[in-house]
Structures are given as structure tokens and as C-alpha cells.
Motif scaffolding. Structure first.
Motif, PDB file in Angstrom:
ATOM      1  N   THR A  16       0.831  -1.206   0.000  1.00 13.32           N
ATOM      2  CA  THR A  16       0.000   0.000   0.000  1.00 13.32           C
ATOM      3  C   THR A  16       0.866   1.256   0.000  1.00 13.32           C
ATOM      4  O   THR A  16       1.977   1.266   0.531  1.00 13.32           O
ATOM      5  N   ARG A  21      -6.642   1.824   3.409  1.00 11.32           N
ATOM      6  CA  ARG A  21      -6.728   0.449   2.918  1.00 11.32           C
ATOM      7  C   ARG A  21      -6.955   0.379   1.407  1.00 11.32           C
ATOM      8  O   ARG A  21      -6.598  -0.606   0.778  1.00 11.32           O
ATOM      9  N   SER A  98      -8.695  -6.785   4.262  1.00 15.27           N
ATOM     10  CA  SER A  98      -9.231  -5.425   4.362  1.00 15.27           C
ATOM     11  C   SER A  98      -8.820  -4.564   3.168  1.00 15.27           C
ATOM     12  O   SER A  98      -9.597  -3.731   2.704  1.00 15.27           O
ATOM     13  N   VAL A  99      -7.616  -4.771   2.643  1.00 15.01           N
ATOM     14  CA  VAL A  99      -7.187  -4.030   1.450  1.00 15.01           C
ATOM     15  C   VAL A  99      -8.026  -4.464   0.249  1.00 15.01           C
ATOM     16  O   VAL A  99      -8.512  -3.614  -0.512  1.00 15.01           O
TER      17      VAL A  99
END
Length: 168
Positions: A16, A21, A98-99
Motif C-alpha cells: 500500500t 486500505r 481489508s485491502v
């Protein structure tokens, strides 16, 4: 470890740009069938905002991704690796889950309804490895790792699961 030898697993890893996220700037997938790696894919992603604070971790810069495709475009090109998978596998699976959810939500894509297996839990349950950072697990199992390179991390997760399968 439960026997996953007859299951199709897809190891997934995101890098990331920042703490949001939905800021994925790289993704890799490694497909495992019958205990063997059968396909791999890695792609840079242009996140919704070109705001980078994790370059020191993974080495990816704004310049690297400014002309990269969006998550939606990348995800559509990787569907052949995900199709028919029984499980996603990730190290610290709640993060990657979650990403994936945030990126899908941001792009209006339905999040895949595939359960996640966590290689942190697998490493603890199978070999009682602690600490359980990906580098620690890979060192214990002699798995090559270029940490925070999405493909290397996903490949390592795939190999951790394959090693655990070998333990029965």
C-alpha cells in the motif's frame, strides 16, 4: 493443519502507498493446485491518491505507478488466477482481506466471497514459530524472500502452505 491438498488456494499480497486500505500500489497472486504453484501474477496499481508514505518499506514510488492501471483494471486481468479458488492465503490475512475489500468497494466491484487462511496462524499451529513475521517463518522453513515485494511475499505464503500440507 487441515488437509488443503485437494483445494485450490490463491496466495495474495498487497503493498500500500499509505495507511488507507484502498491505497494498494501493488498486488500479487500465486495459485496453488494439488500442492503445487501453477500460476503467478504481479502488477503495479495506481491508487486513488498519489500520496506515498510507505516507499521506504517496499520501494514503490508515485512515479512508478502514475501511469499504472487502476485496481479495477488490474483485478479484471487477474481473474483467471482467482477463478474457482477455495481459499485466499495471506500472511496477516486480516490486512490483505481489508485491502481487497476497500479496493473493491472503492471501485464498485463485488468483493470475492472466498475465505482467507492466515499463514501467521498456520506457522504457529504447525511449527510453533514465534515471532511470526513473514521473514521469521521463511527463515525457519528456508523459503527465499525479498520481503515487501508483493510477488515474493505471495510466493512465500504459497510455499508456507505447501510446506504445512507436507506435514499433514
Amino acid at each position: 493443519m487441515r488437509n488443503y491438498q485437494d483445494k485450490t488456494l490463491v496466495a495474495i499480497d498487497f503493498e500500500t502507498a499509505n495507511n488507507a486500505r484502498d491505497s494498494a500500489c501493488s498486488v500479487a497472486l500465486v495459485r496453488v493446485e494439488n500442492g503445487k504453484i501453477v500460476a503467478e501474477a504481479e502488477q503495479l496499481i495506481c491508487p486513488p491518491e498519489l500520496y506515498f508514505i510507505h516507499t521506504d518499506v517496499h520501494g514503490i514510488t508515485e512515479e512508478d505507478v502514475e501511469n499504472a492501471p487502476s485496481f479495477a483494471s488490474v483485478w479484471s486481468t487477474m481473474q483467471h488466477i482467482v477463478k474457482g479458488a477455495d481459499y485466499f492465503v495471506a500472511h496477516n490475512a486480516p490486512f490483505d482481506r481489508s485491502v481487497l475489500q476497500a479496493c473493491c468497494n472503492n471501485e464498485g466491484i463485488k468483493t470475492p466471497e472466498i475465505d482467507f487462511l492466515c499463514t501467521v496462524k498456520i506457522a504457529r499451529d504447525t511449527w510453533d514459530i514465534r515471532p511470526t513475521k513473514l521473514s521469521d517463518v521463511c527463515n525457519h522453513l528456508n523459503i527465499p524472500l525479498n520481503h515487501h515485494n508483493a510477488l515474493s511475499d505471495a510466493r512465500a505464503c504459497a510455499n508456507i502452505v505447501i510446506a504445512a500440507m507436507g506435514r499433514g
